[in-house]
Design a protein around this motif. Sequence first.
Motif, PDB file in Angstrom:
ATOM      1  N   THR A 259     -54.402  32.696  51.214  1.00 50.19           N
ATOM      2  CA  THR A 259     -53.492  31.588  51.469  1.00 50.19           C
ATOM      3  C   THR A 259     -53.514  30.634  50.281  1.00 50.19           C
ATOM      4  OG1 THR A 259     -55.230  30.369  52.638  1.00 50.19           O
ATOM      5  CG2 THR A 259     -53.724  31.663  53.989  1.00 50.19           C
ATOM      6  N   ALA A 260     -52.343  30.099  49.941  1.00 42.12           N
ATOM      7  CA  ALA A 260     -52.261  29.126  48.846  1.00 42.12           C
ATOM      8  C   ALA A 260     -52.811  27.778  49.273  1.00 42.12           C
ATOM      9  CB  ALA A 260     -50.813  28.985  48.395  1.00 42.12           C
ATOM     10  N   ASP A 261     -52.708  27.490  50.572  1.00 41.03           N
ATOM     11  CA  ASP A 261     -53.162  26.221  51.128  1.00 41.03           C
ATOM     12  C   ASP A 261     -54.061  26.538  52.319  1.00 41.03           C
ATOM     13  OD1 ASP A 261     -53.412  23.844  52.637  1.00 41.03           O
ATOM     14  OD2 ASP A 261     -51.486  23.084  51.922  1.00 41.03           O
ATOM     15  N   PRO A 262     -55.323  26.101  52.318  1.00 45.66           N
ATOM     16  CA  PRO A 262     -56.224  26.451  53.421  1.00 45.66           C
ATOM     17  C   PRO A 262     -55.882  25.773  54.747  1.00 45.66           C
ATOM     18  CG  PRO A 262     -57.282  24.903  51.942  1.00 45.66           C
ATOM     19  CD  PRO A 262     -55.992  25.295  51.284  1.00 45.66           C
ATOM     20  N   TYR A 263     -54.932  24.855  54.724  1.00 43.10           N
ATOM     21  CA  TYR A 263     -54.556  24.153  55.960  1.00 43.10           C
ATOM     22  C   TYR A 263     -53.173  24.535  56.480  1.00 43.10           C
ATOM     23  CZ  TYR A 263     -58.518  21.178  54.772  1.00 43.10           C
ATOM     24  OH  TYR A 263     -59.777  20.718  54.445  1.00 43.10           O
ATOM     25  N   ARG A 264     -52.325  25.078  55.622  1.00 41.66           N
ATOM     26  CA  ARG A 264     -50.959  25.371  56.041  1.00 41.66           C
ATOM     27  C   ARG A 264     -50.577  26.783  55.594  1.00 41.66           C
ATOM     28  NH1 ARG A 264     -47.875  21.127  57.572  1.00 41.66           N
ATOM     29  NH2 ARG A 264     -45.937  22.016  56.734  1.00 41.66           N
ATOM     30  N   ASP A 273     -50.254  24.776  60.926  1.00 39.75           N
ATOM     31  CA  ASP A 273     -50.989  23.643  60.364  1.00 39.75           C
ATOM     32  C   ASP A 273     -52.332  23.545  61.091  1.00 39.75           C
ATOM     33  OD1 ASP A 273     -52.043  21.203  59.575  1.00 39.75           O
ATOM     34  OD2 ASP A 273     -50.124  20.165  59.608  1.00 39.75           O
ATOM     35  N   VAL A 274     -53.425  23.752  60.355  1.00 48.71           N
ATOM     36  CA  VAL A 274     -54.757  23.697  60.956  1.00 48.71           C
ATOM     37  C   VAL A 274     -55.557  22.522  60.413  1.00 48.71           C
ATOM     38  CG1 VAL A 274     -54.728  26.203  61.275  1.00 48.71           C
ATOM     39  CG2 VAL A 274     -55.830  25.226  59.245  1.00 48.71           C
ATOM     40  N   SER A 275     -54.873  21.545  59.846  1.00 47.82           N
ATOM     41  CA  SER A 275     -55.581  20.423  59.228  1.00 47.82           C
ATOM     42  C   SER A 275     -56.401  19.623  60.238  1.00 47.82           C
ATOM     43  CB  SER A 275     -54.594  19.507  58.501  1.00 47.82           C
ATOM     44  OG  SER A 275     -53.575  19.057  59.379  1.00 47.82           O
ATOM     45  N   ASP A 276     -56.003  19.643  61.503  1.00 48.20           N
ATOM     46  CA  ASP A 276     -56.754  18.917  62.530  1.00 48.20           C
ATOM     47  C   ASP A 276     -57.564  19.844  63.425  1.00 48.20           C
ATOM     48  OD1 ASP A 276     -55.787  16.456  61.687  1.00 48.20           O
ATOM     49  OD2 ASP A 276     -53.987  16.611  62.933  1.00 48.20           O
ATOM     50  N   ALA A 277     -57.673  21.107  63.062  1.00 51.09           N
ATOM     51  CA  ALA A 277     -58.390  22.064  63.906  1.00 51.09           C
ATOM     52  C   ALA A 277     -59.888  21.787  63.897  1.00 51.09           C
ATOM     53  CB  ALA A 277     -58.117  23.493  63.434  1.00 51.09           C
ATOM     54  N   THR A 278     -60.520  22.034  65.029  1.00 52.75           N
ATOM     55  CA  THR A 278     -61.970  21.911  65.155  1.00 52.75           C
ATOM     56  C   THR A 278     -62.560  23.277  65.480  1.00 52.75           C
ATOM     57  OG1 THR A 278     -61.824  21.368  67.517  1.00 52.75           O
ATOM     58  CG2 THR A 278     -61.815  19.532  65.946  1.00 52.75           C
ATOM     59  N   TYR A 279     -63.757  23.523  64.966  1.00 55.90           N
ATOM     60  CA  TYR A 279     -64.433  24.810  65.149  1.00 55.90           C
ATOM     61  C   TYR A 279     -65.801  24.527  65.752  1.00 55.90           C
ATOM     62  CZ  TYR A 279     -60.847  26.163  61.730  1.00 55.90           C
ATOM     63  OH  TYR A 279     -59.657  26.357  61.065  1.00 55.90           O
ATOM     64  N   THR A 280     -66.032  25.023  66.966  1.00 61.20           N
ATOM     65  CA  THR A 280     -67.257  24.700  67.692  1.00 61.20           C
ATOM     66  C   THR A 280     -67.946  25.983  68.135  1.00 61.20           C
ATOM     67  OG1 THR A 280     -66.197  22.688  68.541  1.00 61.20           O
ATOM     68  CG2 THR A 280     -68.214  23.434  69.646  1.00 61.20           C
ATOM     69  N   ALA A 281     -69.241  26.081  67.879  1.00 62.48           N
ATOM     70  CA  ALA A 281     -70.010  27.236  68.340  1.00 62.48           C
ATOM     71  C   ALA A 281     -70.252  27.117  69.837  1.00 62.48           C
ATOM     72  CB  ALA A 281     -71.330  27.317  67.590  1.00 62.48           C
ATOM     73  N   LEU A 282     -69.800  28.110  70.608  1.00 60.60           N
ATOM     74  CA  LEU A 282     -70.054  28.125  72.043  1.00 60.60           C
ATOM     75  C   LEU A 282     -71.447  28.669  72.333  1.00 60.60           C
ATOM     76  CD1 LEU A 282     -66.644  29.385  73.481  1.00 60.60           C
ATOM     77  CD2 LEU A 282     -67.473  27.034  73.234  1.00 60.60           C
ATOM     78  N   ASP A 283     -71.895  29.597  71.515  1.00 57.18           N
ATOM     79  CA  ASP A 283     -73.233  30.154  71.597  1.00 57.18           C
ATOM     80  C   ASP A 283     -73.528  30.766  70.233  1.00 57.18           C
ATOM     81  OD1 ASP A 283     -71.879  32.647  71.593  1.00 57.18           O
ATOM     82  OD2 ASP A 283     -71.790  32.649  73.789  1.00 57.18           O
ATOM     83  N   GLU A 284     -74.477  31.679  70.165  1.00 58.48           N
ATOM     84  CA  GLU A 284     -74.850  32.232  68.861  1.00 58.48           C
ATOM     85  C   GLU A 284     -73.822  33.239  68.320  1.00 58.48           C
ATOM     86  OE1 GLU A 284     -76.585  34.846  72.056  1.00 58.48           O
ATOM     87  OE2 GLU A 284     -76.385  32.682  71.670  1.00 58.48           O
ATOM     88  N   ARG A 285     -72.818  33.619  69.106  1.00 57.74           N
ATOM     89  CA  ARG A 285     -71.865  34.650  68.664  1.00 57.74           C
ATOM     90  C   ARG A 285     -70.414  34.205  68.691  1.00 57.74           C
ATOM     91  NH1 ARG A 285     -70.704  38.482  71.335  1.00 57.74           N
ATOM     92  NH2 ARG A 285     -70.412  40.032  69.687  1.00 57.74           N
ATOM     93  N   ARG A 286     -70.077  33.253  69.538  1.00 57.74           N
ATOM     94  CA  ARG A 286     -68.675  32.911  69.791  1.00 57.74           C
ATOM     95  C   ARG A 286     -68.330  31.523  69.255  1.00 57.74           C
ATOM     96  NH1 ARG A 286     -67.459  32.737  75.678  1.00 57.74           N
ATOM     97  NH2 ARG A 286     -69.481  31.680  75.724  1.00 57.74           N
ATOM     98  N   VAL A 287     -67.058  31.394  68.826  1.00 61.26           N
ATOM     99  CA  VAL A 287     -66.570  30.125  68.292  1.00 61.26           C
ATOM    100  C   VAL A 287     -65.299  29.734  69.033  1.00 61.26           C
ATOM    101  CG1 VAL A 287     -65.595  28.974  66.253  1.00 61.26           C
ATOM    102  CG2 VAL A 287     -67.603  30.451  66.021  1.00 61.26           C
ATOM    103  N   ARG A 288     -65.209  28.451  69.355  1.00 59.42           N
ATOM    104  CA  ARG A 288     -64.030  27.883  70.007  1.00 59.42           C
ATOM    105  C   ARG A 288     -63.248  27.078  68.977  1.00 59.42           C
ATOM    106  NH1 ARG A 288     -60.343  28.331  74.054  1.00 59.42           N
ATOM    107  NH2 ARG A 288     -59.457  26.282  74.587  1.00 59.42           N
ATOM    108  N   VAL A 289     -61.923  27.299  68.916  1.00 61.22           N
ATOM    109  CA  VAL A 289     -61.049  26.615  67.964  1.00 61.22           C
ATOM    110  C   VAL A 289     -59.957  25.880  68.722  1.00 61.22           C
ATOM    111  CG1 VAL A 289     -59.561  26.857  65.953  1.00 61.22           C
ATOM    112  CG2 VAL A 289     -61.495  28.422  66.261  1.00 61.22           C
TER     113      VAL A 289
END
Length: 462
Positions: A259-264, A273-289
Motif C-alpha cells: 500500500t502507498a498509504d498505511p492508513y488509506r 480508512d483505518v486511521s482510527d482503527a484499534t487493534y486489541t489482543a483478545l488472548d495470545e492468538r486472536r486480535v480484535r479490530v
Amino acid sequence: MPPSTEAVARVGILTPSGMLGAGFAPETVERGLTLGPDVIAIDGGSTDSGPHYLGSGVAKTTAAAVSRDLRILLKAAATANIPLIVGSCGTSGTDSGVDWVAGIAEQIMAEEGLDLRIARIYSEQEAGFLKEELDAGRIHPLAPHGPLRPETLDSCTHIVGMMGHEPFVEAIRAGAQVVLAGRATDTALAAAVPLMLGMPAGPSWHAAKIVECGGQCTTNPRAGGVFATVDQNGFTIEPLDADNVCTPTSVAAHMLYETADPYRMREPAGTLDVSDATYTALDERRVRVEGSRFEPAEQYTVKLEGARVTGYETVSFSAIRDPYIVSHIDRWAALLRTVLTERVTQTLGPADDYTLDIRLYGHNAVLEDLDPDSSAPREVGVMLLVNAPSQATATAIAKVANPLMLHLPLPEMEYLPSFAFATSPAETERGAAYEFVLNHVVDVDSATGMFRTHHSREVSHV
C-alpha cells in the motif's frame, strides 16, 4: 441454493493461503471449518512476479500445485455448503487463466463425485472498446503514468480490468457455489460475502485486506492461513494453525504491505480508512479490530493492467573469483560493455535496437548505488541480459559476449583470467520479454458492466 442474504450477526472468512498453488496443511482447513466460515476465499495471482504472466497469458504456478490445493478447498466448500471464491485465476486473471483453473476444478469434481455450480467471471478487455472509452474521456492515468495513447492499447497482448466485489456477489446470488474470476483486487474476493450478508463496509474491507495474504499477518507466515470473523462493530482474526499467533502489531503491520498509504487504500468502490482503527489482543492468538471506515467514491473506477512485447531475451551467467578483477569489478563491467558493443558492430553490423543489461550479483545487482555495504565481495556473478527484436539476434549478441565473459582481462593485467559459466551452453533463450504499459482507470456506470460471467449450468436468480 445460494446463501441467504438476510441480515446475520457475523460472517466468517476462511483464507487458507496467500495464493492458490502455494500450498497449505490440510488440517488447517479442517480446523477452519470448525470455526463456522461463510466463504472460503483465496487469491490466484498477482502482478508481483512481473509482466510476463499477463503478457503471455500463462500461469506462474504449476497445474499440479493448483490441483492439490483446489482439491482440498472444493471438498471443504462442499462439506460446509459455502461458496469458494478464487480471484485473479492463472496468476494474471486472463480469460485463459480462468478457463485453466476451471478445467482443473471440473476434473477434480468428476474424480471426487462433487456437483458444484461454477461461475467463471472474465475480465479481459478489448482494445477497441477501450479506445472508445478513451475518446469519450473516461480513461485517466494513475501516477506516474501520463495520458494514454490509443496505440498503446493496440500494442498489448492482453489487457485486464480489475474487478471489485460486485461481480462475485452477483455470481453467488445467481447460485454459484464456486466462483473463478479473472483479475480482481486482492481484497474484493474476501469482502464480497460479508458485504452481501449486510456487514459494514469498513470492517469488511479491512478484514479482507488483512486476510488477503493468508498467514502474512501472523508471527509465522509459513504456518498457513487465517480466519476472520466480521460483525457490525469490527472483526476478529486468528491463525488457522493452532500453534501460530496473531498480535496487534502483526495485524496492524499488514496495512503497510503493498500500500502507498498505511492508513488509506483505494478500491473500485471507494477508499478504506483505518486511521482510527484499534487493534486489541483478545488472548495470545486472536486480535480484535474496530474503528475502520469506508468512504464511497464519487466515481466508480476499474483499473486497467496491460502488457506488451518489448523484444526477445537471451541470458548468460558467468562467475568471477579473480581477486584483482573482483576488486575492480565496476571498471571491468564498463569495459565488458564497451568491448562487447564494439564487437557486435564488427560482427553483426550497426544495430541500435538492442539493449545490454549487465548485473553484478554479489556486488550491487539488487540495490545498485543504494547499497550501504561498500566492502569488496569474494566472488561476483555476472549476468548478461540481451534484449533484441528477434530471438536469433539476442542469442547472436550473447554468443559474441561468450569469450569476453570467459576471459576478458583489464588492460593492465599481465595474464589472461578465467571465469566460470554456470551452464553449457552458456546462452539461455528466454523468449519474448514483456513490460507493463497500463496504469490507468476507467470511469464506469456499472460495477459489473466490464465483466462477463458464465455459469456451468442454468441457475435460478434470487
